[in-house]
Design a protein around this motif. Structure first.
Motif, PDB file in Angstrom:
ATOM      1  N   ASP A 205       0.847  -1.191   0.000  1.00 23.38           N
ATOM      2  CA  ASP A 205       0.000   0.000   0.000  1.00 23.38           C
ATOM      3  C   ASP A 205       0.879   1.236   0.000  1.00 23.38           C
ATOM      4  OD1 ASP A 205      -2.863  -1.070   0.431  1.00 23.38           O
ATOM      5  OD2 ASP A 205      -1.671  -2.142   1.927  1.00 23.38           O
ATOM      6  N   THR A 206       0.665   2.090  -0.992  1.00 22.24           N
ATOM      7  CA  THR A 206       1.445   3.319  -1.096  1.00 22.24           C
ATOM      8  C   THR A 206       0.516   4.520  -1.112  1.00 22.24           C
ATOM      9  OG1 THR A 206       1.467   3.497  -3.523  1.00 22.24           O
ATOM     10  CG2 THR A 206       3.110   2.049  -2.521  1.00 22.24           C
ATOM     11  N   MET A 207       1.055   5.654  -0.724  1.00 23.67           N
ATOM     12  CA  MET A 207       0.356   6.929  -0.820  1.00 23.67           C
ATOM     13  C   MET A 207       1.380   7.936  -1.327  1.00 23.67           C
ATOM     14  SD  MET A 207      -2.676   8.353  -0.339  1.00 23.67           S
ATOM     15  CE  MET A 207      -3.544   7.373   0.879  1.00 23.67           C
ATOM     16  N   GLY A 208       1.064   8.574  -2.460  1.00 26.06           N
ATOM     17  CA  GLY A 208       2.069   9.419  -3.088  1.00 26.06           C
ATOM     18  C   GLY A 208       3.239   8.554  -3.534  1.00 26.06           C
ATOM     19  N   ASP A 209       4.443   8.928  -3.113  1.00 29.64           N
ATOM     20  CA  ASP A 209       5.624   8.138  -3.474  1.00 29.64           C
ATOM     21  C   ASP A 209       6.201   7.408  -2.267  1.00 29.64           C
ATOM     22  OD1 ASP A 209       6.583  10.287  -2.074  1.00 29.64           O
ATOM     23  OD2 ASP A 209       7.995  10.964  -3.611  1.00 29.64           O
ATOM     24  N   GLU A 210       5.334   7.089  -1.302  1.00 34.18           N
ATOM     25  CA  GLU A 210       5.792   6.446  -0.071  1.00 34.18           C
ATOM     26  C   GLU A 210       5.077   5.123   0.157  1.00 34.18           C
ATOM     27  OE1 GLU A 210       5.886   7.401   4.754  1.00 34.18           O
ATOM     28  OE2 GLU A 210       5.723   9.038   3.292  1.00 34.18           O
ATOM     29  N   VAL A 211       5.853   4.088   0.509  1.00 33.07           N
ATOM     30  CA  VAL A 211       5.265   2.810   0.893  1.00 33.07           C
ATOM     31  C   VAL A 211       4.808   2.899   2.344  1.00 33.07           C
ATOM     32  CG1 VAL A 211       5.725   0.363   1.330  1.00 33.07           C
ATOM     33  CG2 VAL A 211       6.597   1.437  -0.756  1.00 33.07           C
ATOM     34  N   VAL A 212       3.515   2.707   2.560  1.00 34.03           N
ATOM     35  CA  VAL A 212       2.955   2.778   3.913  1.00 34.03           C
ATOM     36  C   VAL A 212       3.144   1.452   4.636  1.00 34.03           C
ATOM     37  CG1 VAL A 212       0.866   3.166   5.262  1.00 34.03           C
ATOM     38  CG2 VAL A 212       1.283   4.512   3.196  1.00 34.03           C
ATOM     39  N   GLY A 213       2.899   0.346   3.933  1.00 37.59           N
ATOM     40  CA  GLY A 213       3.016  -0.951   4.580  1.00 37.59           C
ATOM     41  C   GLY A 213       2.891  -2.091   3.595  1.00 37.59           C
ATOM     42  N   ILE A 214       3.207  -3.293   4.077  1.00 37.14           N
ATOM     43  CA  ILE A 214       3.177  -4.508   3.262  1.00 37.14           C
ATOM     44  C   ILE A 214       2.374  -5.558   4.011  1.00 37.14           C
ATOM     45  CG2 ILE A 214       4.555  -6.309   2.144  1.00 37.14           C
ATOM     46  CD1 ILE A 214       6.935  -4.327   2.247  1.00 37.14           C
ATOM     47  N   SER A 215       1.432  -6.170   3.328  1.00 33.94           N
ATOM     48  CA  SER A 215       0.640  -7.255   3.908  1.00 33.94           C
ATOM     49  C   SER A 215       0.950  -8.555   3.181  1.00 33.94           C
ATOM     50  CB  SER A 215      -0.858  -6.954   3.789  1.00 33.94           C
ATOM     51  OG  SER A 215      -1.247  -6.925   2.425  1.00 33.94           O
ATOM     52  N   THR A 216       0.462  -9.633   3.736  1.00 29.37           N
ATOM     53  CA  THR A 216       0.558 -10.920   3.045  1.00 29.37           C
ATOM     54  C   THR A 216      -0.795 -11.610   3.127  1.00 29.37           C
ATOM     55  OG1 THR A 216       1.839 -12.968   2.842  1.00 29.37           O
ATOM     56  CG2 THR A 216       1.287 -12.265   5.066  1.00 29.37           C
ATOM     57  N   GLY A 257       4.056   6.465 -13.713  1.00 24.91           N
ATOM     58  CA  GLY A 257       3.706   7.863 -13.475  1.00 24.91           C
ATOM     59  C   GLY A 257       2.696   8.058 -12.376  1.00 24.91           C
ATOM     60  N   LEU A 258       2.712   7.188 -11.371  1.00 26.94           N
ATOM     61  CA  LEU A 258       1.716   7.228 -10.286  1.00 26.94           C
ATOM     62  C   LEU A 258       2.319   7.829  -9.020  1.00 26.94           C
ATOM     63  CD1 LEU A 258       0.122   3.697 -10.804  1.00 26.94           C
ATOM     64  CD2 LEU A 258      -0.792   5.909 -11.552  1.00 26.94           C
ATOM     65  N   GLY A 259       2.656   9.091  -9.056  1.00 27.05           N
ATOM     66  CA  GLY A 259       3.262   9.721  -7.892  1.00 27.05           C
ATOM     67  C   GLY A 259       2.279  10.458  -7.011  1.00 27.05           C
ATOM     68  N   TRP A 260       0.971  10.338  -7.300  1.00 27.52           N
ATOM     69  CA  TRP A 260      -0.044  11.067  -6.527  1.00 27.52           C
ATOM     70  C   TRP A 260      -1.120  10.091  -6.059  1.00 27.52           C
ATOM     71  CZ3 TRP A 260      -5.144  12.084  -5.932  1.00 27.52           C
ATOM     72  CH2 TRP A 260      -5.519  13.264  -5.260  1.00 27.52           C
ATOM     73  N   GLY A 261      -1.492  10.198  -4.807  1.00 30.52           N
ATOM     74  CA  GLY A 261      -2.618   9.417  -4.311  1.00 30.52           C
ATOM     75  C   GLY A 261      -2.276   7.981  -3.959  1.00 30.52           C
ATOM     76  N   PRO A 262      -3.311   7.195  -3.654  1.00 31.23           N
ATOM     77  CA  PRO A 262      -3.111   5.822  -3.202  1.00 31.23           C
ATOM     78  C   PRO A 262      -2.929   4.847  -4.358  1.00 31.23           C
ATOM     79  CG  PRO A 262      -5.439   6.337  -3.171  1.00 31.23           C
ATOM     80  CD  PRO A 262      -4.739   7.583  -3.631  1.00 31.23           C
ATOM     81  N   VAL A 263      -2.134   3.826  -4.117  1.00 29.90           N
ATOM     82  CA  VAL A 263      -1.941   2.740  -5.080  1.00 29.90           C
ATOM     83  C   VAL A 263      -1.845   1.432  -4.303  1.00 29.90           C
ATOM     84  CG1 VAL A 263      -0.408   1.730  -6.823  1.00 29.90           C
ATOM     85  CG2 VAL A 263      -0.760   4.207  -6.778  1.00 29.90           C
ATOM     86  N   GLY A 264      -2.508   0.394  -4.807  1.00 25.82           N
ATOM     87  CA  GLY A 264      -2.400  -0.941  -4.232  1.00 25.82           C
ATOM     88  C   GLY A 264      -1.659  -1.848  -5.198  1.00 25.82           C
ATOM     89  N   ILE A 265      -0.564  -2.438  -4.758  1.00 23.51           N
ATOM     90  CA  ILE A 265       0.308  -3.225  -5.625  1.00 23.51           C
ATOM     91  C   ILE A 265       0.321  -4.675  -5.164  1.00 23.51           C
ATOM     92  CG2 ILE A 265       2.661  -3.462  -6.544  1.00 23.51           C
ATOM     93  CD1 ILE A 265       3.081  -0.490  -5.848  1.00 23.51           C
ATOM     94  N   GLU A 266       0.187  -5.596  -6.107  1.00 25.69           N
ATOM     95  CA  GLU A 266       0.261  -7.024  -5.805  1.00 25.69           C
ATOM     96  C   GLU A 266       1.614  -7.553  -6.252  1.00 25.69           C
ATOM     97  OE1 GLU A 266      -3.090  -9.076  -7.456  1.00 25.69           O
ATOM     98  OE2 GLU A 266      -4.449  -7.415  -6.970  1.00 25.69           O
ATOM     99  N   VAL A 267       2.315  -8.190  -5.320  1.00 29.18           N
ATOM    100  CA  VAL A 267       3.659  -8.711  -5.569  1.00 29.18           C
ATOM    101  C   VAL A 267       3.681 -10.193  -5.235  1.00 29.18           C
ATOM    102  CG1 VAL A 267       6.107  -8.551  -4.940  1.00 29.18           C
ATOM    103  CG2 VAL A 267       4.697  -6.473  -4.994  1.00 29.18           C
ATOM    104  N   GLN A 268       4.308 -10.973  -6.089  1.00 26.32           N
ATOM    105  CA  GLN A 268       4.471 -12.402  -5.841  1.00 26.32           C
ATOM    106  C   GLN A 268       5.952 -12.723  -5.710  1.00 26.32           C
ATOM    107  OE1 GLN A 268       2.084 -15.031  -5.562  1.00 26.32           O
ATOM    108  NE2 GLN A 268       3.910 -16.131  -4.892  1.00 26.32           N
ATOM    109  N   TRP A 269       6.317 -13.439  -4.641  1.00 23.67           N
ATOM    110  CA  TRP A 269       7.709 -13.869  -4.492  1.00 23.67           C
ATOM    111  C   TRP A 269       7.912 -15.163  -5.293  1.00 23.67           C
ATOM    112  CZ3 TRP A 269      11.189 -10.781  -2.062  1.00 23.67           C
ATOM    113  CH2 TRP A 269      12.503 -11.261  -2.040  1.00 23.67           C
TER     114      TRP A 269
END
Length: 408
Positions: A205-216, A257-269
């Motif tokens: 979970d990011t807001m702007g250009d900052e990672v707020v946290g990581i879930s699993t 180009g997503l430097g504004w607002g919230p973004v939800g990213i899905e990552v697979q190891w």
């Protein structure tokens, strides 16, 4: 003249009411614009103005917002759904309000274009192909090698996403997509992707250009991808792994180009490290915002609204807890006779929320996506084992009955 927040469209997994409540806490009048307000959890909420308007019609939205400005001072315009978020960006530009870059949102919502931009920037992603007919899908699957993921090039919530292990499954699911999404004489675009697996799945979970946290989280067994549980924050004991996930997430934001607002990213190891499965230009749906608040004391929805009305963000972590959630997933098709145990589960110390999405007598038809969820339960505590133990006690109290259609 009172200050208003315009909320366009519907919501993801019931987060609309959270947006309304957060707006009200900030002293704003929530006004929802939707093609069918009754479909969403904001309908009928106290002190909320609801307006029916075609959310695909930018001119109609501009006209409605202009009309509302005669009565309210519009402090900001936002949305929780990525399908209307580009339109929100255009509205914000028109009314000179803070908002997302609509071109970046549109590129991100096209999964094929998203893949191209990520690949061009060197961000690790699964191998992929674009197809527009059954023959192209078959050839792409053969090139990549089974099993493969077959999914529409547009959409969210795992709708139409399926793991296909055989050529027959590839053909069947391709026909389902082609038959179900053929609109206006244009065949749907289909993505054929390598099945990236081998390790945990993470939500960033990011807001702007900052990672707020990581879930699993974990999904129900394939071929579909319906989440059954989630933990916030993820138990990342390896600092190098955590740094890799953060780095790949920030690289994705820059590439898209997503430097504004919230973004939800899905990552697979995977065996080659973290790969990006998908980038969504919005907050992850409920219960993620609640879990972030429980774990860190950061209210992502409030911060999103503050950004939309031109106020400064405050993403400082105020607490350190573990939040664990369980999705209540339908086990069969049929009619929901009853669902019970909400009050008993909610009374357990440490249980933060018990929410049912459906009511008795609802028709349950499993789709293999987010719509299969009947509700969720969230628990929080100072440690992961304790949070999981509380969660299990609560889930054990919840019961339901679904009468199969063939027996009804």
């Amino acid at each position: 003249m009172s200050r208003a927040l315009i909320l366009v469209g519907g919501t993801v997994m019931g987060s609309g009411l959270l947006y309304v409540q957060a707006a009200q806490r900030l002293g704003l009048r929530p006004i929802t614009l939707s093609d069918d307000p009754s479909r969403y959890d904001t309908f009928g909420a106290k002190d909320v103005t609801t307006v029916r308007v075609d959310t695909d019609d930018l001119d109609a939205l501009i006209g409605e917002c202009s009309r509302l400005r005669e009565t309210y001072q519009i402090a900001g315009i936002t949305a929780a759904l990525d399908s209307v978020y580009a339109t929100v960006g255009k509205l914000c530009r028109h009314f000179d309000l803070p908002g997302p870059n609509p071109e970046a949102i549109e590129q991100c919502c096209d999964k094929y274009t998203q893949r191209q931009l990520l690949a061009a920037s060197g961000v690790p992603i699964p191998e992929y192909r674009l197809a527009t007919n059954a023959a192209e899908v078959e050839a792409s699957a053969e090139e990549i090698g089974l099993p493969v993921i077959i999914k529409p090039a547009a959409g969210s919530g795992s709708v139409g996403v399926r793991l296909c292990r055989t050529a027959r499954e590839v053909a069947e699911h391709t026909n389902n997509i082609l038959g179900g999404q053929h609109r206006g004489g244009h065949a749907p675009r289909i993505l054929v992707e390598e099945f990236a697996h081998g390790g945990p799945a993470y939500g960033v979970d990011t807001m702007g250009d900052e990672v707020v946290g990581i879930s699993t989280g974990h999904c129900c067994p394939p071929p579909h991808f319906v989440y059954r549980d989630a933990t916030y924050p993820a138990a990342l004991n390896n600092e190098e792994h955590e740094r890799s996930i953060i780095d790949i997430s920030l690289s994705s934001l820059r590439a898209l180009g997503l430097g504004w607002g919230p973004v939800g990213i899905e990552v697979q190891w995977t065996e080659r490290g973290p790969v990006i499965i998908e980038v969504n230009p919005r907050l992850h749906g409920s219960p993620t915002p609640q879990m972030v608040h429980l774990a860190y004391g950061v209210d992502l929805i409030t911060e999103h609204i503050k950004l939309a009305i031109g106020e400064e963000l405050d993403l400082r972590k105020r607490r350190s807890q573990t939040a664990a959630a369980r999705y209540l997933v339908a086990d069969r098709d049929g009619t929901l006779d009853w669902i019970a145990g909400e009050s008993e589960a909610a009374a357990i110390p440490g249980v933060a929320e018990v929410k049912f999405y459906v009511q008795p007598k609802a028709l349950i038809i499993r789709k293999g996506d987010y719509r299969d969820c009947l509700g969720h339960v969230i628990a929080a505590s100072s440690s992961l084992p304790r949070a999981e133990a509380i969660l299990q006690c609560a889930v054990d109290l919840i019961r339901w009955s679904i009468t199969s259609q063939e027996h009804s």
